[in-house]
Design an enzyme around this catalytic site. Structure first.
Site, PDB file in Angstrom:
ATOM      1  N   ASP A  25      32.300  76.832  28.998  1.00 21.66           N
ATOM      2  CA  ASP A  25      31.047  76.151  29.345  1.00 21.66           C
ATOM      3  C   ASP A  25      29.864  77.108  29.263  1.00 21.66           C
ATOM      4  O   ASP A  25      30.009  78.312  29.450  1.00 21.66           O
ATOM      5  CB  ASP A  25      31.176  75.572  30.768  1.00 21.66           C
ATOM      6  N   ASN A  38      32.109  63.993  27.403  1.00 21.50           N
ATOM      7  CA  ASN A  38      31.120  64.546  26.478  1.00 21.50           C
ATOM      8  C   ASN A  38      30.696  63.545  25.398  1.00 21.50           C
ATOM      9  O   ASN A  38      29.676  63.741  24.732  1.00 21.50           O
ATOM     10  CB  ASN A  38      31.634  65.835  25.803  1.00 21.50           C
TER      11      ASN A  38
HETATM   12  C1  IPE Z   1      33.324  70.769  30.548  1.00 27.75           C
HETATM   13  O1  IPE Z   1      31.988  71.129  30.361  1.00 27.75           O
HETATM   14  C2  IPE Z   1      33.915  70.306  29.271  1.00 27.75           C
HETATM   15  C3  IPE Z   1      34.124  71.324  28.249  1.00 27.75           C
HETATM   16  C4  IPE Z   1      33.917  72.600  28.404  1.00 27.75           C
HETATM   17  C5  IPE Z   1      34.591  70.837  26.995  1.00 27.75           C
HETATM   18  P1  IPE Z   1      30.795  70.144  30.701  1.00 27.75           P
HETATM   19  O2  IPE Z   1      29.548  70.855  30.419  1.00 27.75           O
HETATM   20  O3  IPE Z   1      30.997  68.848  30.007  1.00 27.75           O
HETATM   21  O4  IPE Z   1      31.016  69.911  32.262  1.00 27.75           O
HETATM   22  P2  IPE Z   1      30.038  69.334  33.377  1.00 27.75           P
HETATM   23  O5  IPE Z   1      29.440  68.081  32.830  1.00 27.75           O
HETATM   24  O6  IPE Z   1      28.998  70.362  33.645  1.00 27.75           O
HETATM   25  O7  IPE Z   1      30.915  69.129  34.558  1.00 27.75           O
HETATM   26  C1  IPE Z   2      30.162  73.782  26.604  1.00 24.58           C
HETATM   27  O1  IPE Z   2      28.808  74.098  26.693  1.00 24.58           O
HETATM   28  C2  IPE Z   2      30.487  73.059  25.334  1.00 24.58           C
HETATM   29  C3  IPE Z   2      30.809  71.642  25.500  1.00 24.58           C
HETATM   30  C4  IPE Z   2      30.972  71.028  26.642  1.00 24.58           C
HETATM   31  C5  IPE Z   2      30.946  70.856  24.290  1.00 24.58           C
HETATM   32  P1  IPE Z   2      27.718  73.065  27.176  1.00 24.58           P
HETATM   33  O2  IPE Z   2      27.179  72.344  25.985  1.00 24.58           O
HETATM   34  O3  IPE Z   2      28.238  72.173  28.245  1.00 24.58           O
HETATM   35  O4  IPE Z   2      26.618  74.032  27.756  1.00 24.58           O
HETATM   36  P2  IPE Z   2      25.739  73.825  29.063  1.00 24.58           P
HETATM   37  O5  IPE Z   2      26.670  73.537  30.189  1.00 24.58           O
HETATM   38  O6  IPE Z   2      24.821  72.686  28.785  1.00 24.58           O
HETATM   39  O7  IPE Z   2      25.041  75.124  29.237  1.00 24.58           O
HETATM   40 MG    MG Z   3      28.304  72.349  30.269  1.00 24.92          MG
END
Ligand code: IPE
Ligand code: IPE
Ligand code: MG
Length: 263
Positions: free
Chosen positions: A35, A83
């Site tokens: 993340d 997502n």
């Molecule tokens: C968790 O990250 C899912 C992945 C890393 C694929 P998110 O960015 O989707 O999680 P939340 O929404 O902050 O909980």
């Molecule tokens: C993790 O990074 C990747 C996915 C969940 C696809 P994020 O896209 O959630 O990055 P933040 O949490 O917005 O920084």
């Molecule tokens: Mg995230």
């Protein structure tokens, strides 16, 4: 690019790996909630997509380090079912990136003897992504090194639900006696049936939550929360997480004294 070969010529890295191995108790399965790509990009004034692109370097380094260490299973949470609620352009950029990376890195997976696997709700995945995944899985299918699982369009609740649905069908058909349903049977219908439960679960970016990753399977995982944003996460922090894991006492409900007596 030369990063794949970095540690092979880096004596310090080899020394760290040997120490971790000789300490004993390496996790058999590491799960990572990768993340923080969006925040990494925002801090640099770049687009969220640029953050996802930068995250690929971390993926490469972690896969290589884990496979060199002899980790049997590495599962990377790449895209959750939730997502799919993200803006369309971000989703399609992510899917395109996945295809590109799989095509480009397949040879590296072969060189590292890594076997690719995928878990998740495949029906939601675009055809071209599924096809590339299938090709890469076929290419790497006979590799007997580390199993690298991409959790894509995955969620823990989905996994438990699909397992229950399969079980219900079996009961309905009369091929399964409800009396025989126990934890082991349910686990055998989960998408992770072929792997041990994750011993170590890492989440980056400073968030302290599971976000619907392996809910059933992480019942006794040791969790390592890192403040590092995923594009900045490299093998040295993986080593730190493993070192921390090796110091923990996994009691599984028992007392410390019981563990010492049974050891
Ligand atoms: C968790 O990250 C899912 C992945 C890393 C694929 P998110 O960015 O989707 O999680 P939340 O929404 O902050 O909980
Ligand atoms: C993790 O990074 C990747 C996915 C969940 C696809 P994020 O896209 O959630 O990055 P933040 O949490 O917005 O920084
Ligand atoms: Mg995230």
């Amino acid at each position: 690019m030369p990063q794949w070969f970095k540690s092979k010529s880096d004596p310090e890295d080899i020394r760290i790996q040997e120490t971790l191995k000789s300490t004993g108790g390496l996790p058999r399965h590491i799960g990572i909630i990768m993340d923080g790509n969006g925040r990494w990009a925002q801090l640099k004034g770049k687009s969220r997509i640029a953050g996802h692109v930068a995250g690929v370097d971390s993926v490469r380094d972690i896969i290589e380090a884990a496979s060199q260490l002899g980790i049997e299973n590495l599962t990377l949470f790449t895209f959750s079912i939730e997502n799919w609620k993200r803006p369309r352009p971000e989703i399609s950029a992510l899917m395109k990136l996945l295809i590109k990376v799989l095509r480009k890195e397949a040879v590296k997976l072969l060189e590292n003897n890594v076997r690719l696997q995928v878990i998740g709700e495949m029906e939601m995945i675009p055809d071209d992504v599924r096809q590339t995944l299938d090709e890469t899985m076929e290419m790497t299918g006979s590799n007997r090194g580390m199993a690298m699982t991409i959790a894509l369009s995955y969620s823990g609740k989905w996994d438990i639900t699909q397992a229950c649905r399969q079980i219900a069908f079996q009961v309905k058909q009369g091929s399964l006696d409800p009396e025989t349903i126990d934890e082991n049977l349910l686990a055998s219908y989960l998408s992770t049936a072929s792997m041990p439960d994750p011993d170590l679960l890492i989440r980056t970016s400073g968030e302290s939550r599971i976000s619907n990753f392996m809910l059933w399977q992480s019942a006794y995982s040791e969790i390592f929360f890192s403040k590092t944003l995923w594009p900045d996460f490299r093998r040295n922090e993986l080593y730190e997480a493993i070192r921390e894991f090796q110091k923990r006492e996994r009691r599984f409900g028992q007392t410390s004294e019981q563990l010492k007596t049974n050891a």
